[in-house]
Write a protein that holds these residues in place. Structure first.
Motif, PDB file in Angstrom:
ATOM      1  N   ALA A  71      40.063  33.697  40.900  1.00  0.00           N
ATOM      2  CA  ALA A  71      41.380  33.973  40.332  1.00  0.00           C
ATOM      3  C   ALA A  71      42.326  34.236  41.498  1.00  0.00           C
ATOM      4  O   ALA A  71      42.014  35.063  42.355  1.00  0.00           O
ATOM      5  CB  ALA A  71      41.325  35.182  39.392  1.00  0.00           C
ATOM      6  N   TRP A  85      40.320  37.016  43.438  1.00  0.00           N
ATOM      7  CA  TRP A  85      39.013  37.462  42.990  1.00  0.00           C
ATOM      8  C   TRP A  85      38.000  36.343  43.189  1.00  0.00           C
ATOM      9  O   TRP A  85      38.290  35.173  42.926  1.00  0.00           O
ATOM     10  CB  TRP A  85      39.050  37.847  41.509  1.00  0.00           C
ATOM     11  CG  TRP A  85      39.829  39.096  41.205  1.00  0.00           C
ATOM     12  CD1 TRP A  85      41.099  39.401  41.610  1.00  0.00           C
ATOM     13  CD2 TRP A  85      39.388  40.196  40.418  1.00  0.00           C
ATOM     14  NE1 TRP A  85      41.484  40.619  41.131  1.00  0.00           N
ATOM     15  CE2 TRP A  85      40.448  41.141  40.385  1.00  0.00           C
ATOM     16  CE3 TRP A  85      38.217  40.490  39.731  1.00  0.00           C
ATOM     17  CZ2 TRP A  85      40.354  42.339  39.700  1.00  0.00           C
ATOM     18  CZ3 TRP A  85      38.124  41.689  39.032  1.00  0.00           C
ATOM     19  CH2 TRP A  85      39.180  42.604  39.032  1.00  0.00           C
ATOM     20  N   THR A 135      32.819  40.178  40.520  1.00  0.00           N
ATOM     21  CA  THR A 135      33.223  40.585  39.180  1.00  0.00           C
ATOM     22  C   THR A 135      34.165  39.543  38.585  1.00  0.00           C
ATOM     23  O   THR A 135      35.188  39.221  39.212  1.00  0.00           O
ATOM     24  CB  THR A 135      33.938  41.947  39.216  1.00  0.00           C
ATOM     25  OG1 THR A 135      33.050  42.926  39.767  1.00  0.00           O
ATOM     26  CG2 THR A 135      34.384  42.377  37.825  1.00  0.00           C
ATOM     27  N   TYR A 137      37.179  37.911  36.745  1.00  0.00           N
ATOM     28  CA  TYR A 137      38.540  38.403  36.516  1.00  0.00           C
ATOM     29  C   TYR A 137      38.912  38.272  35.040  1.00  0.00           C
ATOM     30  O   TYR A 137      38.582  37.279  34.388  1.00  0.00           O
ATOM     31  CB  TYR A 137      39.528  37.612  37.359  1.00  0.00           C
ATOM     32  CG  TYR A 137      40.977  38.008  37.132  1.00  0.00           C
ATOM     33  CD1 TYR A 137      41.499  39.142  37.748  1.00  0.00           C
ATOM     34  CD2 TYR A 137      41.793  37.245  36.309  1.00  0.00           C
ATOM     35  CE1 TYR A 137      42.817  39.520  37.545  1.00  0.00           C
ATOM     36  CE2 TYR A 137      43.119  37.606  36.099  1.00  0.00           C
ATOM     37  CZ  TYR A 137      43.627  38.753  36.710  1.00  0.00           C
ATOM     38  OH  TYR A 137      44.934  39.121  36.505  1.00  0.00           O
ATOM     39  N   TYR A 141      43.359  42.760  33.904  1.00  0.00           N
ATOM     40  CA  TYR A 141      43.332  43.430  35.200  1.00  0.00           C
ATOM     41  C   TYR A 141      44.660  43.288  35.938  1.00  0.00           C
ATOM     42  O   TYR A 141      44.888  44.000  36.927  1.00  0.00           O
ATOM     43  CB  TYR A 141      42.205  42.868  36.070  1.00  0.00           C
ATOM     44  CG  TYR A 141      40.815  43.101  35.518  1.00  0.00           C
ATOM     45  CD1 TYR A 141      40.540  44.178  34.681  1.00  0.00           C
ATOM     46  CD2 TYR A 141      39.767  42.244  35.838  1.00  0.00           C
ATOM     47  CE1 TYR A 141      39.265  44.384  34.174  1.00  0.00           C
ATOM     48  CE2 TYR A 141      38.488  42.441  35.341  1.00  0.00           C
ATOM     49  CZ  TYR A 141      38.241  43.514  34.503  1.00  0.00           C
ATOM     50  OH  TYR A 141      36.980  43.727  34.009  1.00  0.00           O
ATOM     51  N   SER A 146      39.907  42.974  43.242  1.00  0.00           N
ATOM     52  CA  SER A 146      38.508  42.972  42.803  1.00  0.00           C
ATOM     53  C   SER A 146      37.809  44.217  43.332  1.00  0.00           C
ATOM     54  O   SER A 146      38.013  44.611  44.483  1.00  0.00           O
ATOM     55  CB  SER A 146      37.792  41.732  43.318  1.00  0.00           C
ATOM     56  OG  SER A 146      36.391  41.835  43.108  1.00  0.00           O
ATOM     57  N   GLY A 150      36.713  40.296  47.013  1.00  0.00           N
ATOM     58  CA  GLY A 150      38.051  39.722  46.901  1.00  0.00           C
ATOM     59  C   GLY A 150      38.680  39.446  48.260  1.00  0.00           C
ATOM     60  O   GLY A 150      38.072  39.701  49.315  1.00  0.00           O
TER      61      GLY A 150
END
Length: 200
Positions: A71, A85, A135, A137, A141, A146, A150
């Motif tokens: 992301a 991310w 993790t 996205y 958020y 992240s 990230g």
């Protein structure tokens, strides 16, 4: 007294018959270096050990590089300075554990592959090393960073991102155990735009 043929010539004696040497077997030749000597006829080839089976069968175990999630989405664009991310979908073939078995006569070897980290080459000469799958996205958020994997780009551009997963394949069999390191990689692209400042 030998009889004479008409004309005064005597018959010639027959040559003696050759001695029968009997049947001959194959010629035996000495082999001075066992490394180059073929096994004797009827002698079984040396059986493979567990390590040989593992190295042959599990060097190409069907594990993969990251199933990349990023992301901003590759179909869109991000902005300079904002969080990127990085993550992989977690499956047995992208993060493990992935188990496989190989068998030869008299021996079964089992291997389990587990990913240990992903090295993300960000396309701008920098790397991010994450010892976790990252993790995924979610839109909720917003612009948060992240929590575990990230990056932030300092310049606009279109970048090729390569994720390289380090795997450890642990095998057991025949009373032996060992490990085979493996790597797998995948790539994607990401576009980063300049952050526009609107003045009144």
């Amino acid at each position: 007294m030998s009889a004479e043929r008409p004309g005064g010539t005597r018959p010639r004696p027959r040559p003696p018959a050759p001695e029968n040497p009997g049947p001959r077997g194959p010629v035996e030749r000495a082999c001075n270096n066992p490394a180059f000597c073929p096994p004797a006829e009827g002698q079984p080839a040396e059986a493979e050990n567990a390590q040989q089976v593992a190295l042959r069968e599990f060097a190409t175990i069907p594990i993969k590089g990251p199933q990349i999630g990023v992301a901003p989405d590759p179909g869109g664009s991000g902005l300079v300075g904002l969080p990127v991310w990085l993550w992989t979908a977690v499956t047995p073939q992208t993060w493990g554990p992935f188990t496989a078995t190989a068998a030869v006569p008299g021996l079964t070897v089992t291997a389990t592959a587990v990913a240990t980290r992903i090295t993300w080459n960000m396309g701008d000469g920098k790397q991010v090393v994450c010892d976790n799958p990252g993790t995924p996205y979610l839109a909720s958020y917003g612009n948060k960073a992240s929590p575990n994997c990230g990056y932030r780009y300092a310049r606009a551009g279109t970048y090729t991102v390569t994720g390289t997963t380090d795997w450890v394949v642990t095998w057991t069999g025949g009373g032996q155990t060992g490990q085979i390191p493996q790597t797998r990689e995948t790539t994607t692209t990401i576009r980063i735009d300049e952050l526009q400042v609107v003045t009144q």
